[in-house]
Design a protein around this motif. Structure first.
Motif, PDB file in Angstrom:
ATOM      1  N   SER A  23      -7.852 -10.099  -6.436  1.00  0.00           N
ATOM      2  CA  SER A  23      -8.437  -9.244  -5.579  1.00  0.00           C
ATOM      3  C   SER A  23      -7.445  -8.452  -4.882  1.00  0.00           C
ATOM      4  O   SER A  23      -7.887  -7.255  -4.730  1.00  0.00           O
ATOM      5  CB  SER A  23      -9.247 -10.283  -4.791  1.00  0.00           C
ATOM      6  N   ASP A  24      -6.492  -8.894  -4.133  1.00  0.00           N
ATOM      7  CA  ASP A  24      -5.604  -8.100  -3.816  1.00  0.00           C
ATOM      8  C   ASP A  24      -5.073  -7.085  -4.755  1.00  0.00           C
ATOM      9  O   ASP A  24      -4.732  -5.772  -4.367  1.00  0.00           O
ATOM     10  CB  ASP A  24      -4.539  -8.905  -3.150  1.00  0.00           C
TER      11      ASP A  24
ATOM     12  N   ILE B  84       2.723  -0.503  -8.909  1.00  0.00           N
ATOM     13  CA  ILE B  84       1.481  -1.222  -9.630  1.00  0.00           C
ATOM     14  C   ILE B  84       2.138  -2.090 -10.735  1.00  0.00           C
ATOM     15  O   ILE B  84       1.602  -3.075 -10.734  1.00  0.00           O
ATOM     16  CB  ILE B  84       0.476  -0.201 -10.306  1.00  0.00           C
TER      17      ILE B  84
ATOM     18  N   TYR C 289       0.782  -1.153   0.055  1.00  0.00           N
ATOM     19  CA  TYR C 289      -0.010  -0.065  -0.082  1.00  0.00           C
ATOM     20  C   TYR C 289       0.812   1.308  -0.035  1.00  0.00           C
ATOM     21  O   TYR C 289       0.629   2.161  -0.821  1.00  0.00           O
ATOM     22  CB  TYR C 289      -0.758  -0.165   1.170  1.00  0.00           C
TER      23      TYR C 289
ATOM     24  N   LYS D 262      -6.334  -5.800  -7.246  1.00  0.00           N
ATOM     25  CA  LYS D 262      -7.433  -4.675  -7.564  1.00  0.00           C
ATOM     26  C   LYS D 262      -7.796  -3.850  -6.347  1.00  0.00           C
ATOM     27  O   LYS D 262      -7.756  -2.537  -6.410  1.00  0.00           O
ATOM     28  CB  LYS D 262      -8.975  -5.421  -7.808  1.00  0.00           C
ATOM     29  N   LYS D 263      -7.626  -4.266  -5.156  1.00  0.00           N
ATOM     30  CA  LYS D 263      -7.864  -3.582  -3.993  1.00  0.00           C
ATOM     31  C   LYS D 263      -6.439  -2.327  -3.951  1.00  0.00           C
ATOM     32  O   LYS D 263      -6.876  -1.205  -3.428  1.00  0.00           O
ATOM     33  CB  LYS D 263      -8.109  -4.400  -2.676  1.00  0.00           C
ATOM     34  N   LEU D 264      -5.282  -2.598  -4.190  1.00  0.00           N
ATOM     35  CA  LEU D 264      -4.420  -2.116  -3.968  1.00  0.00           C
ATOM     36  C   LEU D 264      -4.064  -0.983  -5.093  1.00  0.00           C
ATOM     37  O   LEU D 264      -3.700   0.266  -4.707  1.00  0.00           O
ATOM     38  CB  LEU D 264      -3.012  -2.721  -3.661  1.00  0.00           C
ATOM     39  N   SER D 265      -4.362  -1.310  -6.344  1.00  0.00           N
ATOM     40  CA  SER D 265      -4.066  -0.600  -7.411  1.00  0.00           C
ATOM     41  C   SER D 265      -5.183   0.009  -8.001  1.00  0.00           C
ATOM     42  O   SER D 265      -5.010   1.195  -8.349  1.00  0.00           O
ATOM     43  CB  SER D 265      -3.658  -1.455  -8.550  1.00  0.00           C
ATOM     44  N   ASN D 266      -6.365  -0.174  -7.479  1.00  0.00           N
ATOM     45  CA  ASN D 266      -7.566   0.447  -8.425  1.00  0.00           C
ATOM     46  C   ASN D 266      -7.542   0.620  -9.834  1.00  0.00           C
ATOM     47  O   ASN D 266      -8.134   1.540 -10.373  1.00  0.00           O
ATOM     48  CB  ASN D 266      -7.650   1.745  -7.587  1.00  0.00           C
ATOM     49  N   ASP D 267      -6.896  -0.199 -10.562  1.00  0.00           N
ATOM     50  CA  ASP D 267      -6.543  -0.255 -11.860  1.00  0.00           C
ATOM     51  C   ASP D 267      -7.401  -1.446 -12.481  1.00  0.00           C
ATOM     52  O   ASP D 267      -7.253  -2.594 -12.603  1.00  0.00           O
ATOM     53  CB  ASP D 267      -5.257  -0.482 -12.257  1.00  0.00           C
ATOM     54  N   GLU D 268      -8.617  -0.849 -13.298  1.00  0.00           N
ATOM     55  CA  GLU D 268      -9.528  -1.779 -13.705  1.00  0.00           C
ATOM     56  C   GLU D 268      -9.097  -2.579 -14.820  1.00  0.00           C
ATOM     57  O   GLU D 268      -9.509  -3.816 -14.998  1.00  0.00           O
ATOM     58  CB  GLU D 268     -10.777  -0.892 -13.987  1.00  0.00           C
TER      59      GLU D 268
ATOM     60  N   THR E 109      -6.635  -5.188 -13.853  1.00  0.00           N
ATOM     61  CA  THR E 109      -7.589  -6.043 -13.064  1.00  0.00           C
ATOM     62  C   THR E 109      -8.205  -7.086 -13.923  1.00  0.00           C
ATOM     63  O   THR E 109      -8.273  -8.370 -13.939  1.00  0.00           O
ATOM     64  CB  THR E 109      -8.407  -5.567 -12.045  1.00  0.00           C
TER      65      THR E 109
END
Length: 184
Positions: free
Chosen positions: A86-87, A52, A41, A89-95, A98
């Motif tokens: 899932s991890d 990322i 994070y 997606k949660k950390l990067s917020n890069d759709e 993901t």
């Protein structure tokens, strides 16, 4: 964890405001040293592009190793592969990345089946569910659909002849999405 150990966000904010900057830095560094998730994070916060990219590579490697490890036999721990997605997606917020990992998961499952033969209904259900989630995420985004179209089609094509209704489910989902874009 006992209820007496829990603090609300306002309580934490209030407590942290009472510390000087050096103590706050020390607290953050202690957290950094004790938790891989916190470390990741903080990396994303401080060096987003670099972090990322590294997280993406690590997540993709975890997925690939579950199906085709460098040594030994595949473990097929689908929960571990899905957790990597899932991890990330949660950390990067890069759709977009993901979605790429999600497609990679399905591609690995299809390639594994084609390499080693029929697996099981729960295995295929997991693949279909992930594929359906991908299609849900790209629904309404024609440019993204066009960018991913060949990979999505290749997955369906490569499943021809696989049992458990796997091919039929994927073909139906893909046809539905494709029809959606043709009506726009």
């Amino acid at each position: 964890m006992k209820d007496s150990m829990k603090m609300s966000v306002p309580e934490i904010k209030k407590a942290l405001k009472s510390y000087d900057p050096e103590t706050l830095i020390s607290i953050i560094l202690d957290c950094y040293k004790t938790s891989k998730e916190t470390k990741n994070y903080i990396h994303v916060l401080l060096k987003p592009e670099e972090a990322i990219a590294a997280l993406y590579d690590e997540s993709k490697q975890i997925i690939e190793e579950e199906f085709f490890p460098q040594r030994g036999y595949a473990k097929l721990r689908l929960a571990r592969a899905k957790k990597a997605i899932s991890d990330f997606k949660k950390l990067s917020n890069d759709e977009i990345l993901t979605i790429d990992l999600m497609i990679c998961y399905v591609e690995q499952g299809v390639d594994f089946t084609n390499a080693y033969g029929d697996i099981s209904e729960p295995f295929y259900n997991s693949m279909v569910s992930m594929y359906a989630n991908v299609l849900r995420m790209i629904n309404g985004n024609e440019l993204l659909f066009l960018k991913l179209k060949k990979r999505l089609e290749r997955i369906v094509t490569k499943t021809s002849g696989i049992g458990w209704g796997f091919h039929d489910d994927l073909a139906y989902l893909y046809t539905e999405l494709e029809a959606e874009f043709q009506h726009q």
